[in-house]
Motif scaffolding. Structure first.
Motif, PDB file in Angstrom:
ATOM      1  N   LEU A 134       0.842  -1.171  -0.336  1.00 36.47           N
ATOM      2  CA  LEU A 134       0.070   0.038   0.081  1.00 36.47           C
ATOM      3  C   LEU A 134       0.737   1.131  -0.081  1.00 36.47           C
ATOM      4  O   LEU A 134       0.589   2.198  -0.769  1.00 36.47           O
ATOM      5  CB  LEU A 134      -0.849   0.210   1.027  1.00 36.47           C
ATOM      6  N   ASP A 135       1.871   1.322   1.008  1.00 41.17           N
ATOM      7  CA  ASP A 135       2.439   2.659   1.123  1.00 41.17           C
ATOM      8  C   ASP A 135       3.321   3.034  -0.148  1.00 41.17           C
ATOM      9  O   ASP A 135       3.357   4.367  -0.747  1.00 41.17           O
ATOM     10  CB  ASP A 135       3.293   2.786   2.440  1.00 41.17           C
ATOM     11  N   GLU A 136       4.081   1.954  -0.873  1.00 41.68           N
ATOM     12  CA  GLU A 136       4.979   2.258  -1.881  1.00 41.68           C
ATOM     13  C   GLU A 136       4.211   2.653  -3.167  1.00 41.68           C
ATOM     14  O   GLU A 136       4.270   3.597  -4.067  1.00 41.68           O
ATOM     15  CB  GLU A 136       5.493   0.747  -2.278  1.00 41.68           C
ATOM     16  N   GLY A 137       2.863   2.018  -3.234  1.00 44.19           N
ATOM     17  CA  GLY A 137       2.050   2.262  -4.353  1.00 44.19           C
ATOM     18  C   GLY A 137       1.204   3.762  -4.261  1.00 44.19           C
ATOM     19  O   GLY A 137       1.147   4.547  -5.512  1.00 44.19           O
ATOM     20  N   LEU A 138       1.030   4.024  -3.050  1.00 41.44           N
ATOM     21  CA  LEU A 138       0.555   5.246  -2.911  1.00 41.44           C
ATOM     22  C   LEU A 138       1.549   6.406  -3.167  1.00 41.44           C
ATOM     23  O   LEU A 138       1.270   7.590  -3.549  1.00 41.44           O
ATOM     24  CB  LEU A 138      -0.192   5.590  -1.571  1.00 41.44           C
ATOM     25  N   TYR A 139       2.706   6.259  -2.657  1.00 40.52           N
ATOM     26  CA  TYR A 139       3.999   7.355  -3.026  1.00 40.52           C
ATOM     27  C   TYR A 139       3.767   7.401  -4.411  1.00 40.52           C
ATOM     28  O   TYR A 139       3.933   8.356  -4.832  1.00 40.52           O
ATOM     29  CB  TYR A 139       4.897   6.572  -2.312  1.00 40.52           C
ATOM     30  N   LEU A 140       3.809   6.311  -5.222  1.00 46.54           N
ATOM     31  CA  LEU A 140       4.041   6.742  -6.536  1.00 46.54           C
ATOM     32  C   LEU A 140       2.712   7.002  -7.201  1.00 46.54           C
ATOM     33  O   LEU A 140       2.970   8.073  -8.067  1.00 46.54           O
ATOM     34  CB  LEU A 140       4.387   4.924  -7.121  1.00 46.54           C
ATOM     35  N   TYR A 141       1.731   6.634  -6.929  1.00 43.68           N
ATOM     36  CA  TYR A 141       0.465   7.056  -7.640  1.00 43.68           C
ATOM     37  C   TYR A 141       0.162   8.490  -7.354  1.00 43.68           C
ATOM     38  O   TYR A 141       0.077   9.199  -8.330  1.00 43.68           O
ATOM     39  CB  TYR A 141      -0.757   5.982  -7.164  1.00 43.68           C
ATOM     40  N   LYS A 142      -0.049   8.851  -6.135  1.00 40.94           N
ATOM     41  CA  LYS A 142       0.001  10.289  -5.610  1.00 40.94           C
ATOM     42  C   LYS A 142       0.968  11.037  -6.106  1.00 40.94           C
ATOM     43  O   LYS A 142       0.625  12.234  -6.784  1.00 40.94           O
ATOM     44  CB  LYS A 142      -0.234  10.523  -4.247  1.00 40.94           C
ATOM     45  N   GLY A 143       2.176  10.722  -6.100  1.00 41.40           N
ATOM     46  CA  GLY A 143       3.480  11.511  -6.636  1.00 41.40           C
ATOM     47  C   GLY A 143       3.161  11.914  -8.139  1.00 41.40           C
ATOM     48  O   GLY A 143       3.325  12.970  -8.780  1.00 41.40           O
ATOM     49  N   TYR A 144       2.795  10.766  -8.882  1.00 42.51           N
ATOM     50  CA  TYR A 144       2.307  10.861 -10.404  1.00 42.51           C
ATOM     51  C   TYR A 144       1.251  11.896 -10.471  1.00 42.51           C
ATOM     52  O   TYR A 144       1.465  12.899 -11.390  1.00 42.51           O
ATOM     53  CB  TYR A 144       2.400   9.572 -10.898  1.00 42.51           C
ATOM     54  N   LEU A 145       0.214  11.778  -9.745  1.00 43.45           N
ATOM     55  CA  LEU A 145      -0.896  12.827  -9.868  1.00 43.45           C
ATOM     56  C   LEU A 145      -0.469  14.190  -9.591  1.00 43.45           C
ATOM     57  O   LEU A 145      -0.855  15.117 -10.360  1.00 43.45           O
ATOM     58  CB  LEU A 145      -1.955  12.450  -8.974  1.00 43.45           C
ATOM     59  N   PHE A 146       0.479  14.375  -8.711  1.00 43.25           N
ATOM     60  CA  PHE A 146       0.695  15.834  -8.191  1.00 43.25           C
ATOM     61  C   PHE A 146       1.674  16.427  -9.369  1.00 43.25           C
ATOM     62  O   PHE A 146       1.647  17.350  -9.883  1.00 43.25           O
ATOM     63  CB  PHE A 146       1.590  15.573  -6.975  1.00 43.25           C
TER      64      PHE A 146
END
Length: 198
Positions: free
Chosen positions: A43-55
């Motif tokens: 979860l944490d790894e995926g959210l860092y990547l996904y949210k970071g890409y959105l930002f």
């Protein structure tokens, strides 16, 4: 006595510590790439990547009302986000970037150990990292701990020691800003560092 003399001559070869250090780096890289290619994400790894890409791509704004939850320090998202923007989105991009950062961490540890002890201690430190699978895993997954480790190591390399050049002290102090903006629980580092400097 002959065996002891042979071992002493072998150890005194000037190129041997550097060669063994490079062998340790190769062993580290082999294990790191294996982890990057085979470990499933969480979860944490995926959210860092996904949210970071959105930002990074402007699809979301950090801390916006009713936007995605910015629940960690902002650079923990923006760093992997911009890496994906520049090199393509995905788990592999994030993990390969972390492996590159871990090489900077290893280099910093080697430089610091060699400065404070000798080349053999620096070699031992490289192998201590290369033989620790848990350590390699933390530095390979696309999570903020690897970024923080690289920043911390280079802060120490630049600042700790007598008669450090002013530009290195200033650069090391400046690196505390991205350190805290990557993980807010590193907020204790700047005060301790500044007290040490002064």
């Amino acid at each position: 006595q002959n065996v002891r003399d042979t071992v002493r001559r072998f150890i005194s070869l000037p190129w041997l510590p550097a060669f063994l250090s490079l062998a340790g780096v190769v062993a580290y890289l082999i294990r790191a790439f294996e982890i990057a290619r085979t470990r499933t994400s969480f979860l944490d790894e995926g959210l860092y990547l996904y949210k970071g890409y959105l930002f990074a791509t402007g699809q979301q704004i950090p801390f916006a009302d009713f936007g995605v939850w910015t629940n960690h320090a902002i650079l923990s998202f923006l760093i992997p986000g911009y890496i994906q923007k520049w090199f393509g989105p995905g788990l592999e991009t994030g993990r390969y970037f972390m492996i590159a950062l871990s090489m900077l961490t290893l280099l910093g540890l080697w430089v610091f150990a060699k400065r404070w002890a000798n080349a053999w201690w620096a070699t031992g430190l490289v192998w201590a990292m290369a033989l620790n699978p848990a350590e390699i895993k933390v530095h390979t997954l696309a999570i903020s701990e690897g970024t923080v480790a690289a920043l911390l190591v280079w802060i120490v390399v630049l600042v700790v020691g007598e008669k450090r050049p002013l530009w290195q002290v200033l650069l090391g102090a400046a690196l505390t800003a991205p350190l805290v903006l990557t993980r807010e629980n590193m907020a204790f580092v700047p005060p301790i560092l500044f007290v040490y400097i002064f």
